[in-house]
Design a protein around this motif. Structure first.
Motif, PDB file in Angstrom:
ATOM      1  N   LEU A 150       0.871  -1.172   0.000  1.00 32.31           N
ATOM      2  CA  LEU A 150       0.000   0.000   0.000  1.00 32.31           C
ATOM      3  C   LEU A 150       0.905   1.218   0.000  1.00 32.31           C
ATOM      4  O   LEU A 150       1.723   1.387   0.897  1.00 32.31           O
ATOM      5  CB  LEU A 150      -0.900   0.026   1.238  1.00 32.31           C
ATOM      6  CG  LEU A 150      -1.727  -1.231   1.528  1.00 32.31           C
ATOM      7  CD1 LEU A 150      -2.532  -1.040   2.806  1.00 32.31           C
ATOM      8  CD2 LEU A 150      -2.652  -1.557   0.359  1.00 32.31           C
ATOM      9  N   VAL A 151       0.782   2.056  -1.013  1.00 24.55           N
ATOM     10  CA  VAL A 151       1.621   3.250  -1.102  1.00 24.55           C
ATOM     11  C   VAL A 151       0.889   4.430  -0.481  1.00 24.55           C
ATOM     12  O   VAL A 151      -0.304   4.648  -0.737  1.00 24.55           O
ATOM     13  CB  VAL A 151       1.976   3.567  -2.568  1.00 24.55           C
ATOM     14  CG1 VAL A 151       2.697   4.918  -2.658  1.00 24.55           C
ATOM     15  CG2 VAL A 151       2.849   2.464  -3.152  1.00 24.55           C
ATOM     16  N   PHE A 152       1.617   5.202   0.338  1.00 24.58           N
ATOM     17  CA  PHE A 152       1.072   6.419   0.915  1.00 24.58           C
ATOM     18  C   PHE A 152       1.977   7.579   0.530  1.00 24.58           C
ATOM     19  O   PHE A 152       3.187   7.519   0.702  1.00 24.58           O
ATOM     20  CB  PHE A 152       0.955   6.296   2.435  1.00 24.58           C
ATOM     21  CG  PHE A 152      -0.117   5.327   2.858  1.00 24.58           C
ATOM     22  CD1 PHE A 152      -1.437   5.717   2.912  1.00 24.58           C
ATOM     23  CD2 PHE A 152       0.207   4.012   3.163  1.00 24.58           C
ATOM     24  CE1 PHE A 152      -2.426   4.822   3.277  1.00 24.58           C
ATOM     25  CE2 PHE A 152      -0.773   3.112   3.527  1.00 24.58           C
ATOM     26  CZ  PHE A 152      -2.104   3.515   3.589  1.00 24.58           C
ATOM     27  N   LEU A 153       1.374   8.628   0.005  1.00 29.22           N
ATOM     28  CA  LEU A 153       2.103   9.799  -0.452  1.00 29.22           C
ATOM     29  C   LEU A 153       2.290  10.759   0.710  1.00 29.22           C
ATOM     30  O   LEU A 153       1.321  11.255   1.289  1.00 29.22           O
ATOM     31  CB  LEU A 153       1.352  10.477  -1.596  1.00 29.22           C
ATOM     32  CG  LEU A 153       1.029   9.583  -2.800  1.00 29.22           C
ATOM     33  CD1 LEU A 153       0.240  10.367  -3.839  1.00 29.22           C
ATOM     34  CD2 LEU A 153       2.305   9.006  -3.416  1.00 29.22           C
ATOM     35  N   ASN A 154       3.547  11.013   1.055  1.00 22.55           N
ATOM     36  CA  ASN A 154       3.895  11.887   2.171  1.00 22.55           C
ATOM     37  C   ASN A 154       4.468  13.194   1.621  1.00 22.55           C
ATOM     38  O   ASN A 154       4.800  13.300   0.443  1.00 22.55           O
ATOM     39  CB  ASN A 154       4.925  11.187   3.065  1.00 22.55           C
ATOM     40  CG  ASN A 154       5.156  11.912   4.368  1.00 22.55           C
ATOM     41  OD1 ASN A 154       4.247  12.512   4.929  1.00 22.55           O
ATOM     42  ND2 ASN A 154       6.381  11.875   4.859  1.00 22.55           N
ATOM     43  N   GLN A 155       4.571  14.209   2.499  1.00 28.21           N
ATOM     44  CA  GLN A 155       5.123  15.511   2.136  1.00 28.21           C
ATOM     45  C   GLN A 155       4.385  16.098   0.930  1.00 28.21           C
ATOM     46  O   GLN A 155       4.994  16.573  -0.032  1.00 28.21           O
ATOM     47  CB  GLN A 155       6.628  15.398   1.862  1.00 28.21           C
ATOM     48  CG  GLN A 155       7.416  14.864   3.058  1.00 28.21           C
ATOM     49  CD  GLN A 155       8.906  14.849   2.828  1.00 28.21           C
ATOM     50  OE1 GLN A 155       9.424  15.676   2.097  1.00 28.21           O
ATOM     51  NE2 GLN A 155       9.610  13.911   3.474  1.00 28.21           N
ATOM     52  N   THR A 156       3.070  16.035   1.022  1.00 29.42           N
ATOM     53  CA  THR A 156       2.245  16.523  -0.087  1.00 29.42           C
ATOM     54  C   THR A 156       2.041  18.024  -0.050  1.00 29.42           C
ATOM     55  O   THR A 156       1.472  18.595  -0.985  1.00 29.42           O
ATOM     56  CB  THR A 156       0.878  15.814  -0.083  1.00 29.42           C
ATOM     57  OG1 THR A 156       0.294  15.919   1.226  1.00 29.42           O
ATOM     58  CG2 THR A 156       1.027  14.356  -0.446  1.00 29.42           C
TER      59      THR A 156
END
Length: 254
Positions: A150-156
């Protein structure tokens, strides 16, 4: 490849490139100052497990792992040339003394292989995909293990900023080519809402089966209940303070 955890335990391994924000995200999810946070590479060098949420005899456990190093191409090359890449990486120990970056990468993979039901892979979404070529290599290495990702996008960055939205869209399109990546979601360590947190277990349940899936859904409900309880306590504390302030009196001289 099966996890060593019991059916009542959901194990999530949080991994990423070094200095992307794994430990910072772990701290906000756990509401504890776990691990060590610093603006430098390979601050975390030993995997650590923490209980994320518990209900009755069920528990979701979160592993904070060492970050993948900048020389991951070296590790990928070794794995490609080996008939049993997973078996090879599980028995390599000399890099601990000779190459810290490579050792940390190996430790992350060992943790995923031995413990994880689901991999939570964190991506620095402040940069477009073409700027971070190491992501493809890291996912290639994870694919040898075979655990769902599961990929989670951080520092958006700031919500609704045009540049940030463009990067998020680009990452979703880029990651769609990897079969092992089962979903891509936004979960920034700082700008996210607490109402997003339980989606981790919701997404995990989608890639698990049998009793593990049921356990993940029950733990997801427990997570929601806990956050609502925290919200209610916060609202009560604020309303009591407001009530005290509005009804406070001070006698004045005649």
């Amino acid at each position: 490849m099966a996890s060593s955890a019991t059916e009542n335990e959901i194990v999530l391994s949080l991994i990423s490139h070094t200095n992307v924000g794994k430990t910072a995200l772990a701290r906000t999810l756990l509401r504890e100052d776990v691990g060590e946070v610093a603006d430098s590479a390979h601050v975390t060098i030993v995997p650590e497990a923490f209980p994320l949420i518990e209900k009755d005899d069920l528990v979701a456990r979160l592993w904070d792992t060492p970050g993948f190093g900048s020389n991951l191409a070296k590790l990928a090359k070794r794995l490609r040339s080996n008939d049993n890449p997973v078996g090879w990486i599980l028995h390599q120990v000399w890099d601990r003394a000779t190459d810290k970056s490579l050792w940390c990468s190996q430790e992350a993979i060992r943790n995923v292989q031995a413990n994880a039901d689901v991999v939570l892979y964190l991506v620095d979404a402040s940069q477009p995909p073409e700027s971070l070529s190491y992501v493809d290599l890291e996912i290639e290495v994870i694919e040898w293990i075979g655990k769902p990702v599961l990929v989670f996008l951080n520092q958006t960055g700031e919500p609704n900023a045009d540049k940030d939205r463009a990067n998020e869209t680009a990452w979703r399109e880029h990651l769609a080519k990897f079969e092992i990546v089962r979903s891509v979601s936004t979960l920034d360590a700082f700008t996210r809402s607490w109402t997003q947190e339980h989606h981790i277990l919701e997404k995990a349940a989608e890639v698990l089966e049998g009793k593990k899936q049921k356990s993940a859904l029950k733990l997801r409900e427990a997570w929601v209940d806990r956050n609502i309880e925290i919200l209610n306590k916060a609202v009560t504390a604020i309303s009591e303070l407001a009530c005290f302030s509005l009804t406070d009196t001070e006698p004045l001289p005649e």
